[in-house]
Write an enzyme that holds these catalytic residues in place. Sequence first.
Site, PDB file in Angstrom:
ATOM      1  N   VAL A   5       0.821  -1.273   0.243  1.00  0.00           N
ATOM      2  CA  VAL A   5      -0.085   0.019  -0.044  1.00  0.00           C
ATOM      3  C   VAL A   5       0.872   1.511  -0.067  1.00  0.00           C
ATOM      4  O   VAL A   5       0.732   2.453  -0.738  1.00  0.00           O
ATOM      5  CB  VAL A   5      -0.956  -0.004   1.310  1.00  0.00           C
ATOM      6  N   CYS A   6       1.909   1.281   0.925  1.00  0.00           N
ATOM      7  CA  CYS A   6       2.801   2.520   0.949  1.00  0.00           C
ATOM      8  C   CYS A   6       3.434   3.129  -0.151  1.00  0.00           C
ATOM      9  O   CYS A   6       3.171   4.377  -0.411  1.00  0.00           O
ATOM     10  CB  CYS A   6       4.030   2.072   1.811  1.00  0.00           C
TER      11      CYS A   6
END
Length: 191
Positions: A55-56
């Site tokens: 996700v980052c």
Amino acid sequence: MLTVGDKFPQFALTAVKGGPEGLGGPGVSFTDVTSASDAGQWKIVFFWPKDFTFVCPTEIAAFGKLAGEFADRDAVVYGVSTDSEFVHLNWRLHNDDIRDLPIPMLADIKRELSSALGILDKDAGVPLRATFIVDPHGTIQWASVNGLNVGRNPAEVLRVLDALQTDELCPCNWEKGQAALKPQELFSAAA
């Protein structure tokens, strides 16, 4: 967790520079960023849990794409995790989504800033997906936090910055260029 009205903590962290300078390798790619850096500007400080995750990079890349929009509003963007500057550099070199990232990636390896803000996940010991808008006087004007698995919306951060910079009453879903609320007009219309 620190919130609106609190002073953003003092900090001094090593960062991978944004842009092409950040890809020069150790000794060239790193810089020191402190709470005194970019004095007099608005600051967007966002945290992610770990480098080399899923996700980052989507969030980091999205903030990077809006870096020019933030700069147009006299705001700087700092991305922070508890990984080292060496890990940040390696991640940038090996991830196409963030290779050309125009914003610095700060290394809070001692967890001092994350701890001072109160945003460390109690179980994982890594920062939650926290975002702070800090005014030119060092006061937090907006704070948002997501859990580890849900990404945030950098366009919403930009919208909130626009609203804060009007210093007026902005209604739900207000966007730059729209009229702000004028209480005196609302009261006179109701009379």
